[in-house]
Design a protein around this motif. Structure first.
Motif, PDB file in Angstrom:
ATOM      1  N   THR A  26      -2.948  18.412  42.180  1.00 35.19           N
ATOM      2  CA  THR A  26      -2.751  17.362  43.172  1.00 35.19           C
ATOM      3  C   THR A  26      -3.728  17.576  44.329  1.00 35.19           C
ATOM      4  OG1 THR A  26      -0.416  17.232  42.583  1.00 35.19           O
ATOM      5  CG2 THR A  26      -1.047  16.268  44.688  1.00 35.19           C
ATOM      6  N   GLN A  27      -4.279  16.490  44.850  1.00 32.62           N
ATOM      7  CA  GLN A  27      -5.191  16.616  45.980  1.00 32.62           C
ATOM      8  C   GLN A  27      -4.520  17.387  47.113  1.00 32.62           C
ATOM      9  OE1 GLN A  27      -6.666  12.795  47.176  1.00 32.62           O
ATOM     10  NE2 GLN A  27      -7.900  12.523  45.325  1.00 32.62           N
ATOM     11  N   GLN A  28      -5.280  18.217  47.766  1.00 31.11           N
ATOM     12  CA  GLN A  28      -4.695  19.142  48.734  1.00 31.11           C
ATOM     13  C   GLN A  28      -3.969  18.427  49.870  1.00 31.11           C
ATOM     14  OE1 GLN A  28      -7.320  22.217  49.997  1.00 31.11           O
ATOM     15  NE2 GLN A  28      -5.788  23.233  51.274  1.00 31.11           N
ATOM     16  N   THR A  29      -4.516  17.299  50.318  1.00 33.26           N
ATOM     17  CA  THR A  29      -3.849  16.558  51.403  1.00 33.26           C
ATOM     18  C   THR A  29      -2.457  16.108  50.979  1.00 33.26           C
ATOM     19  OG1 THR A  29      -5.992  15.769  52.211  1.00 33.26           O
ATOM     20  CG2 THR A  29      -4.019  14.586  52.956  1.00 33.26           C
ATOM     21  N   ALA A  30      -2.368  15.528  49.780  1.00 34.18           N
ATOM     22  CA  ALA A  30      -1.074  15.076  49.268  1.00 34.18           C
ATOM     23  C   ALA A  30      -0.148  16.253  48.994  1.00 34.18           C
ATOM     24  CB  ALA A  30      -1.269  14.248  48.008  1.00 34.18           C
ATOM     25  N   ALA A  31      -0.703  17.352  48.508  1.00 37.82           N
ATOM     26  CA  ALA A  31       0.110  18.544  48.230  1.00 37.82           C
ATOM     27  C   ALA A  31       0.662  19.134  49.525  1.00 37.82           C
ATOM     28  CB  ALA A  31      -0.724  19.579  47.484  1.00 37.82           C
ATOM     29  N   ASP A  32      -0.162  19.151  50.577  1.00 36.72           N
ATOM     30  CA  ASP A  32       0.308  19.676  51.859  1.00 36.72           C
ATOM     31  C   ASP A  32       1.417  18.797  52.436  1.00 36.72           C
ATOM     32  OD1 ASP A  32      -1.493  21.717  51.651  1.00 36.72           O
ATOM     33  OD2 ASP A  32      -2.997  20.806  52.982  1.00 36.72           O
ATOM     34  N   GLN A  33       1.274  17.490  52.294  1.00 35.87           N
ATOM     35  CA  GLN A  33       2.317  16.580  52.774  1.00 35.87           C
ATOM     36  C   GLN A  33       3.617  16.779  52.011  1.00 35.87           C
ATOM     37  OE1 GLN A  33       0.601  12.675  52.399  1.00 35.87           O
ATOM     38  NE2 GLN A  33      -0.671  12.887  54.249  1.00 35.87           N
ATOM     39  N   ALA A  34       3.508  16.955  50.691  1.00 35.83           N
ATOM     40  CA  ALA A  34       4.704  17.205  49.878  1.00 35.83           C
ATOM     41  C   ALA A  34       5.357  18.523  50.252  1.00 35.83           C
ATOM     42  CB  ALA A  34       4.337  17.193  48.400  1.00 35.83           C
ATOM     43  N   LEU A  35       4.552  19.525  50.533  1.00 35.26           N
ATOM     44  CA  LEU A  35       5.095  20.828  50.923  1.00 35.26           C
ATOM     45  C   LEU A  35       5.775  20.755  52.290  1.00 35.26           C
ATOM     46  CD1 LEU A  35       5.370  23.796  50.151  1.00 35.26           C
ATOM     47  CD2 LEU A  35       3.143  24.225  51.236  1.00 35.26           C
ATOM     48  N   THR A  36       5.190  19.998  53.214  1.00 40.10           N
ATOM     49  CA  THR A  36       5.808  19.825  54.539  1.00 40.10           C
ATOM     50  C   THR A  36       7.143  19.111  54.425  1.00 40.10           C
ATOM     51  OG1 THR A  36       3.634  19.755  55.603  1.00 40.10           O
ATOM     52  CG2 THR A  36       5.493  18.831  56.830  1.00 40.10           C
ATOM     53  N   ALA A  37       7.182  18.053  53.605  1.00 39.46           N
ATOM     54  CA  ALA A  37       8.439  17.319  53.411  1.00 39.46           C
ATOM     55  C   ALA A  37       9.496  18.188  52.739  1.00 39.46           C
ATOM     56  CB  ALA A  37       8.180  16.068  52.579  1.00 39.46           C
ATOM     57  N   LEU A  38       9.048  19.080  51.856  1.00 40.37           N
ATOM     58  CA  LEU A  38       9.991  19.946  51.137  1.00 40.37           C
ATOM     59  C   LEU A  38      10.629  20.979  52.058  1.00 40.37           C
ATOM     60  CD1 LEU A  38      11.115  20.780  48.314  1.00 40.37           C
ATOM     61  CD2 LEU A  38       9.177  22.360  48.157  1.00 40.37           C
ATOM     62  N   THR A  39       9.853  21.499  52.966  1.00 42.45           N
ATOM     63  CA  THR A  39      10.355  22.573  53.837  1.00 42.45           C
ATOM     64  C   THR A  39      10.999  22.053  55.116  1.00 42.45           C
ATOM     65  OG1 THR A  39       8.142  22.761  54.834  1.00 42.45           O
ATOM     66  CG2 THR A  39       8.654  24.218  52.995  1.00 42.45           C
ATOM     67  N   ALA A  40      10.853  20.772  55.409  1.00 45.46           N
ATOM     68  CA  ALA A  40      11.458  20.225  56.635  1.00 45.46           C
ATOM     69  C   ALA A  40      12.952  20.058  56.435  1.00 45.46           C
ATOM     70  CB  ALA A  40      10.821  18.887  56.986  1.00 45.46           C
ATOM     71  N   PRO A  41      13.771  20.377  57.451  1.00 45.60           N
ATOM     72  CA  PRO A  41      15.216  20.164  57.350  1.00 45.60           C
ATOM     73  C   PRO A  41      15.539  18.686  57.291  1.00 45.60           C
ATOM     74  CG  PRO A  41      14.619  20.798  59.579  1.00 45.60           C
ATOM     75  CD  PRO A  41      13.396  20.978  58.745  1.00 45.60           C
ATOM     76  N   GLN A  42      16.462  18.320  56.424  1.00 40.31           N
ATOM     77  CA  GLN A  42      16.826  16.928  56.250  1.00 40.31           C
ATOM     78  C   GLN A  42      17.954  16.551  57.211  1.00 40.31           C
ATOM     79  OE1 GLN A  42      15.150  14.900  54.192  1.00 40.31           O
ATOM     80  NE2 GLN A  42      13.831  16.663  53.768  1.00 40.31           N
ATOM     81  N   PRO A  43      17.835  15.387  57.903  1.00 45.24           N
ATOM     82  CA  PRO A  43      18.914  14.967  58.813  1.00 45.24           C
ATOM     83  C   PRO A  43      20.133  14.504  58.052  1.00 45.24           C
ATOM     84  CG  PRO A  43      17.249  13.259  58.648  1.00 45.24           C
ATOM     85  CD  PRO A  43      16.731  14.447  57.889  1.00 45.24           C
ATOM     86  N   SER A  44      21.294  14.759  58.605  1.00 45.62           N
ATOM     87  CA  SER A  44      22.547  14.280  58.015  1.00 45.62           C
ATOM     88  C   SER A  44      23.407  13.695  59.105  1.00 45.62           C
ATOM     89  CB  SER A  44      23.296  15.444  57.334  1.00 45.62           C
ATOM     90  OG  SER A  44      23.630  16.427  58.279  1.00 45.62           O
ATOM     91  N   ALA A  45      24.329  12.818  58.719  1.00 42.88           N
ATOM     92  CA  ALA A  45      25.167  12.123  59.681  1.00 42.88           C
ATOM     93  C   ALA A  45      26.198  13.067  60.290  1.00 42.88           C
ATOM     94  CB  ALA A  45      25.864  10.953  59.012  1.00 42.88           C
ATOM     95  N   THR A  46      26.322  13.006  61.612  1.00 37.49           N
ATOM     96  CA  THR A  46      27.350  13.780  62.298  1.00 37.49           C
ATOM     97  C   THR A  46      28.528  12.869  62.592  1.00 37.49           C
ATOM     98  OG1 THR A  46      26.266  13.306  64.412  1.00 37.49           O
ATOM     99  CG2 THR A  46      25.648  15.341  63.299  1.00 37.49           C
ATOM    100  N   ALA A  47      29.432  13.324  63.464  1.00 36.32           N
ATOM    101  CA  ALA A  47      30.618  12.538  63.793  1.00 36.32           C
ATOM    102  C   ALA A  47      30.194  11.208  64.397  1.00 36.32           C
ATOM    103  CB  ALA A  47      31.484  13.301  64.798  1.00 36.32           C
ATOM    104  N   PRO A  48      30.806  10.081  63.981  1.00 38.56           N
ATOM    105  CA  PRO A  48      30.413   8.775  64.509  1.00 38.56           C
ATOM    106  C   PRO A  48      30.738   8.621  65.978  1.00 38.56           C
ATOM    107  CG  PRO A  48      32.403   8.604  63.189  1.00 38.56           C
ATOM    108  CD  PRO A  48      31.897  10.000  63.015  1.00 38.56           C
ATOM    109  N   LYS A  49      29.860   7.912  66.670  1.00 37.46           N
ATOM    110  CA  LYS A  49      30.060   7.638  68.087  1.00 37.46           C
ATOM    111  C   LYS A  49      30.105   6.140  68.304  1.00 37.46           C
ATOM    112  CE  LYS A  49      27.625  11.809  69.628  1.00 37.46           C
ATOM    113  NZ  LYS A  49      26.493  12.328  70.448  1.00 37.46           N
ATOM    114  N   LYS A  50      31.027   5.707  69.158  1.00 33.51           N
ATOM    115  CA  LYS A  50      31.153   4.289  69.456  1.00 33.51           C
ATOM    116  C   LYS A  50      30.255   3.951  70.641  1.00 33.51           C
ATOM    117  CE  LYS A  50      35.775   3.285  67.710  1.00 33.51           C
ATOM    118  NZ  LYS A  50      37.079   2.700  68.036  1.00 33.51           N
ATOM    119  N   GLY A  51      29.471   2.900  70.458  1.00 35.72           N
ATOM    120  CA  GLY A  51      28.658   2.412  71.560  1.00 35.72           C
ATOM    121  C   GLY A  51      29.048   1.008  71.920  1.00 35.72           C
ATOM    122  N   CYS A  52      29.581   0.804  73.116  1.00 34.29           N
ATOM    123  CA  CYS A  52      30.031  -0.518  73.552  1.00 34.29           C
ATOM    124  C   CYS A  52      29.205  -0.934  74.764  1.00 34.29           C
ATOM    125  CB  CYS A  52      31.510  -0.513  73.928  1.00 34.29           C
ATOM    126  SG  CYS A  52      32.548  -0.030  72.529  1.00 34.29           S
TER     127      CYS A  52
END
Length: 208
Positions: free
Chosen positions: A182-208
């Motif tokens: 794989t081209q190095q630029t694309a491989a580096d991007q894939a590696l960055t995405a792999l090692t980055a922590p994934q966001p997950s939903a926390t407790a819901p908050k009401k906004g009024c």
């Protein structure tokens, strides 16, 4: 009848009473209608200034949206931290194709990208000319969620598999469908995405 005026003929003039009763009925009906219109209008005004506002307030409360703010999941963060860096992974590059020199070229490129290179040569009889795709990534069971995903960023479409070997080295067996890493630029991007922590939903908050 002796008088100055005489009534002649057989018809007598009739004195008609003024039609006051009809007028009174008409006036009563009109008054009721006017009062009804006034009362309806007053009710509408009261509804606008009181009930409408309450309905609006109730609608605002009902429309309060619950939003979950993204945050890093502890499990995702720990999984990302558990992934080794390329410099911590030793890769054996094995050629399972009839093309000569392919293993050395691939190993040299992986070395430039920071991977440690182990054995370089031809694949064993078990895999020689039997890997149809771009390649096969092979390693111990412990590498399935650690070293192999990192190495897979360098060769798109490669199959990952484990065996019963000892140690931590992994194999990149070049298949007959291999064209290039794989081209190095694309491989580096894939590696960055792999090692980055994934966001997950926390407790819901009401906004009024």
């Amino acid at each position: 009848m002796g008088g100055k005026y005489r009534i002649t003929g057989n018809r007598y003039p009739r004195m008609r009473k003024p039609r006051r009763r009809g007028r009174l009925v008409f006036l009563a009906v009109a008054s009721v209608a006017v009062l009804g219109v006034i009362g309806w209008g007053t009710w509408q005004l009261i509804d606008v200034f009181t009930g409408g506002r309450k309905a609006s307030a109730a609608g605002t409360d009902g429309d309060c949206s619950t939003k979950a703010s993204p945050a890093a999941s502890p499990s995702a963060t720990s999984a990302a931290r558990a992934l080794p860096k390329p410099g911590q992974i030793t890769v054996n590059v094995l050629n399972a194709t009839p093309r000569s020199g392919l293993a050395k070229q691939t190993a040299d490129e992986l070395k430039k990208r920071g991977f440690r290179i182990g054995r370089v040569g031809n694949a064993t009889e078990q895999f020689d000319k039997k890997v149809k795709g771009a390649g096969l990534l092979l390693g111990p069971a412990s590498s399935l969620n650690t070293s192999l995903p990192v190495l897979a960023t360098q060769l798109a479409g490669a199959e990952s598999r484990t065996d019963t070997r000892k140690g931590t080295d992994v194999d990149l067996i070049i298949g007959t469908g291999f064209k290039a890493l794989t081209q190095q630029t694309a491989a580096d991007q894939a590696l960055t995405a792999l090692t980055a922590p994934q966001p997950s939903a926390t407790a819901p908050k009401k906004g009024c």
